[in-house]
Structures are given as structure tokens and as C-alpha cells.
Design a protein around this motif. Structure first.
Motif, PDB file in Angstrom:
ATOM      1  N   PRO A   1       0.831  -1.211   0.000  1.00 64.84           N
ATOM      2  CA  PRO A   1       0.000   0.000   0.000  1.00 64.84           C
ATOM      3  C   PRO A   1       0.869   1.267   0.000  1.00 64.84           C
ATOM      4  N   LEU A   2       0.376   2.278  -0.687  1.00 65.59           N
ATOM      5  CA  LEU A   2       1.115   3.534  -0.808  1.00 65.59           C
ATOM      6  C   LEU A   2       1.356   4.180   0.549  1.00 65.59           C
ATOM      7  N   TYR A   3       0.352   4.129   1.427  1.00 68.65           N
ATOM      8  CA  TYR A   3       0.501   4.785   2.726  1.00 68.65           C
ATOM      9  C   TYR A   3       1.609   4.144   3.566  1.00 68.65           C
ATOM     10  N   VAL A   4       1.828   2.846   3.402  1.00 70.75           N
ATOM     11  CA  VAL A   4       2.901   2.172   4.135  1.00 70.75           C
ATOM     12  C   VAL A   4       4.260   2.713   3.691  1.00 70.75           C
ATOM     13  N   LEU A   5       4.423   2.875   2.390  1.00 65.68           N
ATOM     14  CA  LEU A   5       5.694   3.405   1.879  1.00 65.68           C
ATOM     15  C   LEU A   5       5.890   4.865   2.273  1.00 65.68           C
ATOM     16  N   VAL A   6       4.813   5.642   2.292  1.00 66.48           N
ATOM     17  CA  VAL A   6       4.926   7.050   2.709  1.00 66.48           C
ATOM     18  C   VAL A   6       5.363   7.134   4.167  1.00 66.48           C
ATOM     19  N   ILE A   7       4.725   6.336   5.017  1.00 67.14           N
ATOM     20  CA  ILE A   7       5.088   6.347   6.443  1.00 67.14           C
ATOM     21  C   ILE A   7       6.528   5.871   6.641  1.00 67.14           C
ATOM     22  N   ALA A   8       6.908   4.808   5.945  1.00 68.01           N
ATOM     23  CA  ALA A   8       8.284   4.292   6.068  1.00 68.01           C
ATOM     24  C   ALA A   8       9.305   5.313   5.563  1.00 68.01           C
ATOM     25  N   ALA A   9       8.990   5.970   4.452  1.00 69.69           N
ATOM     26  CA  ALA A   9       9.927   6.961   3.895  1.00 69.69           C
ATOM     27  C   ALA A   9      10.060   8.159   4.832  1.00 69.69           C
ATOM     28  N   LEU A  10       8.966   8.576   5.432  1.00 68.32           N
ATOM     29  CA  LEU A  10       9.037   9.728   6.337  1.00 68.32           C
ATOM     30  C   LEU A  10       9.741   9.392   7.647  1.00 68.32           C
ATOM     31  N   THR A  11       9.460   8.212   8.198  1.00 66.96           N
ATOM     32  CA  THR A  11      10.069   7.880   9.490  1.00 66.96           C
ATOM     33  C   THR A  11      11.531   7.454   9.338  1.00 66.96           C
ATOM     34  N   LEU A  12      11.814   6.526   8.428  1.00 70.00           N
ATOM     35  CA  LEU A  12      13.201   6.080   8.266  1.00 70.00           C
ATOM     36  C   LEU A  12      14.047   7.097   7.505  1.00 70.00           C
ATOM     37  N   GLY A  13      13.430   7.777   6.558  1.00 71.43           N
ATOM     38  CA  GLY A  13      14.182   8.750   5.767  1.00 71.43           C
ATOM     39  C   GLY A  13      14.564   9.988   6.549  1.00 71.43           C
ATOM     40  N   LEU A  14      13.749  10.331   7.535  1.00 69.92           N
ATOM     41  CA  LEU A  14      14.011  11.547   8.299  1.00 69.92           C
ATOM     42  C   LEU A  14      14.532  11.292   9.706  1.00 69.92           C
ATOM     43  N   ALA A  15      14.597  10.027  10.127  1.00 75.07           N
ATOM     44  CA  ALA A  15      15.056   9.723  11.484  1.00 75.07           C
ATOM     45  C   ALA A  15      16.579   9.783  11.558  1.00 75.07           C
ATOM     46  N   PRO A  16      17.192  10.179  12.595  1.00 75.90           N
ATOM     47  CA  PRO A  16      16.635  10.979  13.681  1.00 75.90           C
ATOM     48  C   PRO A  16      16.414  12.413  13.211  1.00 75.90           C
ATOM     49  N   PHE A  17      15.444  13.058  13.769  1.00 74.33           N
ATOM     50  CA  PHE A  17      15.051  14.388  13.304  1.00 74.33           C
ATOM     51  C   PHE A  17      16.027  15.479  13.737  1.00 74.33           C
ATOM     52  N   VAL A  18      16.736  15.250  14.844  1.00 71.88           N
ATOM     53  CA  VAL A  18      17.661  16.247  15.372  1.00 71.88           C
ATOM     54  C   VAL A  18      19.016  15.579  15.552  1.00 71.88           C
ATOM     55  N   PRO A  19      20.124  16.099  15.221  1.00 73.52           N
ATOM     56  CA  PRO A  19      20.391  17.409  14.645  1.00 73.52           C
ATOM     57  C   PRO A  19      20.135  17.456  13.135  1.00 73.52           C
ATOM     58  N   GLN A  20      20.307  16.330  12.429  1.00 76.08           N
ATOM     59  CA  GLN A  20      19.943  16.298  11.011  1.00 76.08           C
ATOM     60  C   GLN A  20      19.606  14.857  10.651  1.00 76.08           C
ATOM     61  N   PRO A  21      18.720  14.676   9.686  1.00 79.17           N
ATOM     62  CA  PRO A  21      18.343  13.305   9.292  1.00 79.17           C
ATOM     63  C   PRO A  21      19.548  12.512   8.780  1.00 79.17           C
ATOM     64  N   HIS A  22      19.569  11.209   9.114  1.00 81.69           N
ATOM     65  CA  HIS A  22      20.676  10.345   8.688  1.00 81.69           C
ATOM     66  C   HIS A  22      20.819  10.315   7.173  1.00 81.69           C
ATOM     67  N   LEU A  23      19.688  10.260   6.475  1.00 82.28           N
ATOM     68  CA  LEU A  23      19.752  10.181   5.016  1.00 82.28           C
ATOM     69  C   LEU A  23      20.442  11.410   4.438  1.00 82.28           C
ATOM     70  N   LEU A  24      20.105  12.569   4.946  1.00 85.55           N
ATOM     71  CA  LEU A  24      20.744  13.804   4.483  1.00 85.55           C
ATOM     72  C   LEU A  24      22.236  13.797   4.819  1.00 85.55           C
ATOM     73  N   GLU A  25      22.553  13.353   6.024  1.00 84.81           N
ATOM     74  CA  GLU A  25      23.953  13.286   6.445  1.00 84.81           C
ATOM     75  C   GLU A  25      24.755  12.335   5.549  1.00 84.81           C
ATOM     76  N   LYS A  26      24.178  11.164   5.259  1.00 84.88           N
ATOM     77  CA  LYS A  26      24.892  10.170   4.444  1.00 84.88           C
ATOM     78  C   LYS A  26      25.013  10.629   2.989  1.00 84.88           C
ATOM     79  N   LEU A  27      24.014  11.306   2.479  1.00 88.69           N
ATOM     80  CA  LEU A  27      24.106  11.843   1.115  1.00 88.69           C
ATOM     81  C   LEU A  27      25.164  12.934   1.020  1.00 88.69           C
ATOM     82  N   ARG A  28      25.274  13.739   2.068  1.00 86.00           N
ATOM     83  CA  ARG A  28      26.348  14.751   2.102  1.00 86.00           C
ATOM     84  C   ARG A  28      27.719  14.091   2.160  1.00 86.00           C
ATOM     85  N   MET A  29      27.824  13.014   2.950  1.00 85.77           N
ATOM     86  CA  MET A  29      29.092  12.281   3.024  1.00 85.77           C
ATOM     87  C   MET A  29      29.431  11.650   1.673  1.00 85.77           C
ATOM     88  N   LEU A  30      28.421  11.124   0.996  1.00 88.91           N
ATOM     89  CA  LEU A  30      28.622  10.530  -0.324  1.00 88.91           C
ATOM     90  C   LEU A  30      29.103  11.586  -1.318  1.00 88.91           C
TER      91      LEU A  30
END
Length: 82
Positions: A8-37
Motif C-alpha cells: 500500500p502507498l501509505y505504508v511506503l509514505v510512512i516508512a519513507a518519512l520515518t526512516l528517511g528523516l530519522a533521527p530528526f535532530v540534529p539532522q536526518p541520517h539520510l541527508l547526512e549520508k548523502l552529504r558524506m557521499l
């Protein structure tokens, strides 16, 4: 990729928002890892695993949306009506 259509689409949206943005502070892991990449400093195995862990839901959501909105009527499977 019928398995992706079954999720279901809602499952992927929830997973993308929670795992993609976790942890919310100081910066999301995904953003941090993309910057490192981008900087070329993504070399530790745990960092590479983290990138995949936090990025897979976002990639699956993008694939599902792409698949949903770019399908032609001929590519949509027909149901068998006996």
C-alpha cells in the motif's frame, strides 16, 4: 514488480518519512549520508549500511509513484472474468 504493486502507498509514505528523516535532530541520517557521499567521505561499512537502510523506503516510494503514474493502459494487467 508486482510485489511493489501489492505494498500500500501509505505504508511506503510512512516508512519513507520515518526512516528517511530519522533521527530528526540534529539532522536526518539520510541527508547526512548523502552529504558524506557527495564529499567522498562515505567509506565505513556502517555508514554505507545506514545509507541503504534510510534510503530504501524513499527509493521504493519513488519507484511506486513512478510506476503508478507512468503506466499505460496496455501495461495494466487485466483481470480474468469467467
Amino acid at each position: 514488480m508486482r510485489w511493489l504493486d501489492k505494498i500500500p502507498l501509505y505504508v511506503l509514505v510512512i516508512a519513507a518519512l520515518t526512516l528517511g528523516l530519522a533521527p530528526f535532530v540534529p539532522q536526518p541520517h539520510l541527508l547526512e549520508k548523502l552529504r558524506m557521499l557527495a564529499a567522498g567521505t562515505l567509506s565505513l561499512p556502517i555508514d554505507i549500511f545506514d545509507l541503504f537502510l534510510h534510503g530504501i523506503p524513499v527509493v521504493l516510494l519513488a519507484l511506486k509513484l513512478l510506476r503508478k503514474y507512468t503506466r499505460t493502459p496496455a501495461s495494466v494487467p487485466r483481470e480474468n472474468n469467467p
